[in-house]
Design a protein around this motif. Structure first.
Motif, mmCIF file in Angstrom:
data_model
loop_
_atom_site.group_PDB
_atom_site.id
_atom_site.type_symbol
_atom_site.label_atom_id
_atom_site.label_comp_id
_atom_site.label_asym_id
_atom_site.label_seq_id
_atom_site.Cartn_x
_atom_site.Cartn_y
_atom_site.Cartn_z
ATOM 1 N N SER A 1 -50.688 -4.819 18.261
ATOM 2 C CA SER A 1 -50.064 -3.704 18.971
ATOM 3 C C SER A 1 -49.043 -3.029 18.065
ATOM 4 N N GLU A 2 -48.638 -1.832 18.452
ATOM 5 C CA GLU A 2 -47.621 -1.092 17.699
ATOM 6 C C GLU A 2 -46.340 -1.910 17.570
ATOM 7 N N VAL B 1 -48.537 0.823 1.996
ATOM 8 C CA VAL B 1 -49.548 0.271 2.884
ATOM 9 C C VAL B 1 -48.997 0.309 4.304
ATOM 10 N N ALA B 2 -49.827 0.742 5.258
ATOM 11 C CA ALA B 2 -49.371 0.848 6.647
ATOM 12 C C ALA B 2 -49.023 -0.541 7.177
ATOM 13 N N PRO B 3 -47.937 -0.662 7.968
ATOM 14 C CA PRO B 3 -47.548 -1.970 8.522
ATOM 15 C C PRO B 3 -48.699 -2.664 9.237
ATOM 16 N N MET C 1 -52.777 -7.058 9.572
ATOM 17 C CA MET C 1 -54.180 -7.482 9.714
ATOM 18 C C MET C 1 -54.658 -8.229 8.479
ATOM 19 N N ALA C 2 -54.132 -7.865 7.301
ATOM 20 C CA ALA C 2 -54.524 -8.592 6.089
ATOM 21 C C ALA C 2 -54.049 -10.043 6.174
ATOM 22 N N MET C 3 -52.817 -10.256 6.639
ATOM 23 C CA MET C 3 -52.323 -11.630 6.776
ATOM 24 C C MET C 3 -53.156 -12.391 7.801
ATOM 25 N N GLU C 4 -53.512 -11.697 8.883
ATOM 26 C CA GLU C 4 -54.212 -12.342 9.986
ATOM 27 C C GLU C 4 -55.640 -12.726 9.601
ATOM 28 N N THR C 5 -56.296 -11.885 8.788
ATOM 29 C CA THR C 5 -57.723 -12.088 8.555
ATOM 30 C C THR C 5 -58.035 -12.618 7.162
ATOM 31 N N GLY C 6 -57.118 -12.498 6.208
ATOM 32 C CA GLY C 6 -57.395 -12.991 4.861
ATOM 33 C C GLY C 6 -58.551 -12.280 4.200
ATOM 34 N N LYS D 1 -44.641 -12.532 10.652
ATOM 35 C CA LYS D 1 -45.407 -11.445 10.030
ATOM 36 C C LYS D 1 -44.618 -10.144 10.125
ATOM 37 N N ARG D 2 -43.989 -9.931 11.304
ATOM 38 C CA ARG D 2 -43.219 -8.699 11.478
ATOM 39 C C ARG D 2 -42.008 -8.708 10.538
ATOM 40 N N ASP D 3 -41.409 -9.892 10.332
ATOM 41 C CA ASP D 3 -40.281 -9.981 9.402
ATOM 42 C C ASP D 3 -40.722 -9.600 7.990
ATOM 43 N N ILE D 4 -41.914 -10.075 7.598
ATOM 44 C CA ILE D 4 -42.415 -9.756 6.253
ATOM 45 C C ILE D 4 -42.649 -8.253 6.126
#
Lengths: 374, 268
Positions: B139-140, B186-188, B193-198, B215-218
């Motif tokens: 989500s946003e 790169v869009a947040p 999604m990159a972290m989530e899906t590898g 993830k949001r902190d990163i």
């Protein structure tokens, strides 16, 4: 344009220009008959060419103004530097084309300092080149060796001094002086050696996984330790580790230490990955893991950099310092780069609550090789 | 009313009553719960549409049923199996122009010429997500850098990401032509999604490894690094000693050589 530039291929040059013995390249090999002079004549200095500033007073005046302008630029640069240092807010930013947004103070300090130094330097060089005396001077080289008489006199002075001091007649003084001077090296060298710190003892072969702090003189006893996330310091359930993921792991309790956290971290850091057990080619790797979850030391066996670059497609672990590459499917064998030994594996299992724990400490010393290492 | 009452014993009456009752029931159900019904219908067509697009554009590498496909040599896989990668993987790979790949290569590069519309990507994502459960598009709120803690994110970034992506997110080299891309611009949502899906060589950082808050902190940290003014001026790509050393050798020595030539020349 001199005469030589106007000759074309095939022209026959007058013999006197190069001497009657001159040989042309298109004549093939010609056996010479000497004729090289015994000594080459010193061609001397080229004729002195006066500078425009020597010939015209107007040019000299112009050069004087240029030099003064460069020195004035240096003065302005210094003033800009001082003003920027005191007046510009350290947080103020400005946009510079090609660079982007940067700190205004740093920009002005840099420009001011550059103008101040370059103004002096360029001004001095320009002054020297245009206005300072322009005379070529030749200073002939002379032999370095002193005359025989001088050399004999020095030896005589030293011998006489030794005789007068009775150094040969009183050997006790000679030997005690030698001993004193020789031993004086000890207080110079000793603090350097002492300053290297305590001997490492067994600490190079131990890690926090051995049961606790593993510094010099520590004798930890093994207890199973939970694998904790770095830096959150939370335990990891086996079910949390999905295929393709990588966890950066420290032993339980390491981050709670009061002293020596970095020293322990530098030896105990572990990388936790989960592979499809079908991809693992070494039985020991499967046995020491848990359902395809394997833990390996993160410390490179080359010079100890953290090997953290895990490629989940190829299961290669890459060290960022010298590109040593380890294959996780083959028990972290070295497949490229300067490292000589495979990364040590940490044997893991799960406890009653499903958290991953160590089953035994590292079987070998982690990190780079050292002399006493088996 | 009398006419109706008179016909109440008509043989068709029971059938008509049943029809009216069923109609009322259906209408009432539709009035009470209209939304899920509609969503289910549109999602089913979306999955169909996605499957058609998948067959036309992706199946040559990923297989007709997204089961993954080996190349002719059989040694390496042309396209990995997609069951369980989820809509987030499709959204990331296609939304950043990485997929479909234009040519076989060590790595699919980011490409701003995106080949599909947002609806088409969502449809393919719905199809892939229908194969097996996988991570969905965040989500946003989950990717809003303003809600993250950049300091905590920096700590997490240095442990989990910096070894490949560089301390400032400038990217770096991997083995055999692969690389970790730069994270600037790169869009947040894509970072999440990159972290989530590898994707590709990158390991998976699922929610049990890095929580959604982590993830949001990163993302907050990377946004802060991107937006931070470059205090020292030209960063030379934030690549550290390699680019800095090259700059010093080429420009520093170049200036010195130029000065030496000027010093040695006689004034006119």
């Amino acid at each position: 344009m001199n005469e030589q530039d106007t000759t074309r291929a095939g022209d026959v040059l007058p013999a006197e220009e190069f001497g009657a013995e001159a040989v042309r390249l298109d004549q093939g090999h010609v056996v010479g008959h000497g004729g090289i002079p015994e000594v080459f004549q010193n061609p001397g200095l080229p004729p002195h060419a006066p500078r425009t500033t020597d010939l015209s007073e107007a040019a000299a005046k112009r050069a004087e103004k240029q030099v003064a302008a460069l020195f004035a630029l240096s003065i302005v640069g210094t003033i800009v530097f001082v003003l920027a240092y005191f007046l510009v807010d350290i947080r103020a930013t400005t946009y510079v084309p090609g660079i982007g947004v940067m700190a205004l103070q740093h920009l002005l300090l840099g420009i001011g300092m550059a103008a101040a130094l370059l103004g002096i330097g360029f001004g001095a060089v320009h002054w020297a080149k245009t206005l300072m005396p322009d005379e070529e001077v030749v200073e002939m080289r002379h032999p370095m060796r002193s005359s025989d008489a001088d050399r004999a006199a020095v030896v005589q002075t030293l011998t006489d001094g030794g005789e007068a001091a009775q150094i040969n007649r009183r050997p006790l003084i000679k030997y005690t002086l030698g001993g004193a001077l020789g031993l004086f090296a000890v207080p110079v060298v000793l603090p350097v050696l002492g300053g290297l710190g305590p001997m490492p003892q067994k600490s190079l072969s131990l890690t926090f996984w051995n049961g606790g702090p593993s510094g010099p003189g520590e004798e930890p006893t093994f207890t199973p330790m939970r694998l904790m996330r770095d830096p959150e310091n939370t335990p990891i359930k086996a079910s949390d580790v999905t295929i393709g993921s990588v966890f950066h792991v420290l032993p339980e309790g390491l981050l709670d230490l009061e002293h020596g956290v970095l020293e322990e971290k530098a030896k105990a850091a572990v990388l936790l990955m989960r592979l499809d057990p079908k991809d693992i080619k070494v039985q020991k790797e499967i046995d020491w893991g848990h359902q395809g979850i394997v833990a390996y030391s993160k410390i490179c066996t080359h010079v100890g950099c953290p090997v953290g670059l895990y490629e989940q497609g190829t299961h290669h672990l890459l060290c960022p310092c010298h590109q040593s590459t380890f294959d996780v499917t083959q028990d972290c064998k070295v497949i490229f780069g300067p490292a000589k030994r495979a990364l040590p594996q940490l044997k893991i299992t799960v406890d009653d609550e499903g958290y991953l724990v160590s089953a035994q400490p590292f079987r070998e010393a982690v990190g780079p090789s050292f002399w006493e290492r088996g | 009313m009398n006419a109706l009452a008179a016909r109440r014993r008509h043989p068709a009456a029971i059938g008509i009553l049943l029809l009216i009752g069923l109609f009322l029931m259906g209408a009432a159900y539709a009035a009470i719960a209209p939304r899920p019904a509609e969503a289910a219908v549109s999602s089913a067509t979306q999955v169909d549409e996605g499957k058609q697009l998948f067959l036309a554009n992706c199946a040559s590498c990923h297989g007709l049923n997204a089961e993954g496909r080996a190349t002719g040599a059989g040694a390496s896989v042309a396209g990995p199996a997609l069951a369980g990668v989820g809509a987030a993987a499709v959204e990331f790979q296609m939304g950043t122009g990485r997929m479909p790949m234009r040519a076989p290569a060590a790595q699919a590069p980011r490409d701003d010429r995106i080949k599909f519309t947002e609806e088409q990507i969502t449809a393919i994502g719905a199809y892939v997500a229908s194969l097996a459960p996988g991570p969905s598009v965040p989500s946003e709120e989950a990717v809003d850098p303003a809600r993250g803690d950049a300091v905590k994110g920096g700590e997490l970034f240095r442990v989990n990401c910096a070894m490949c992506h560089n301390f400032a997110g400038a990217g770096g080299a991997l083995t055999r032509g692969k690389y970790a891309p730069a994270l600037t611009g790169v869009a947040p949502k894509d970072i999440y999604m990159a972290m989530e899906t590898g994707p590709q060589s990158m390991p998976v950082f699922n929610d049990t490894n890095l929580t959604p808050e982590a993830k949001r902190d990163i993302i907050a940290f990377l946004t802060a690094v991107n937006e931070e003014p470059k205090a020292g001026g030209f960063t030379l790509g934030s690549l550290g000693p390699v680019s800095e050393g090259m700059f010093a050798w080429i420009f520093g020595l170049g200036i010195m050589v130029g000065c030496a030539i000027w010093l040695g020349n006689k004034a006119a």
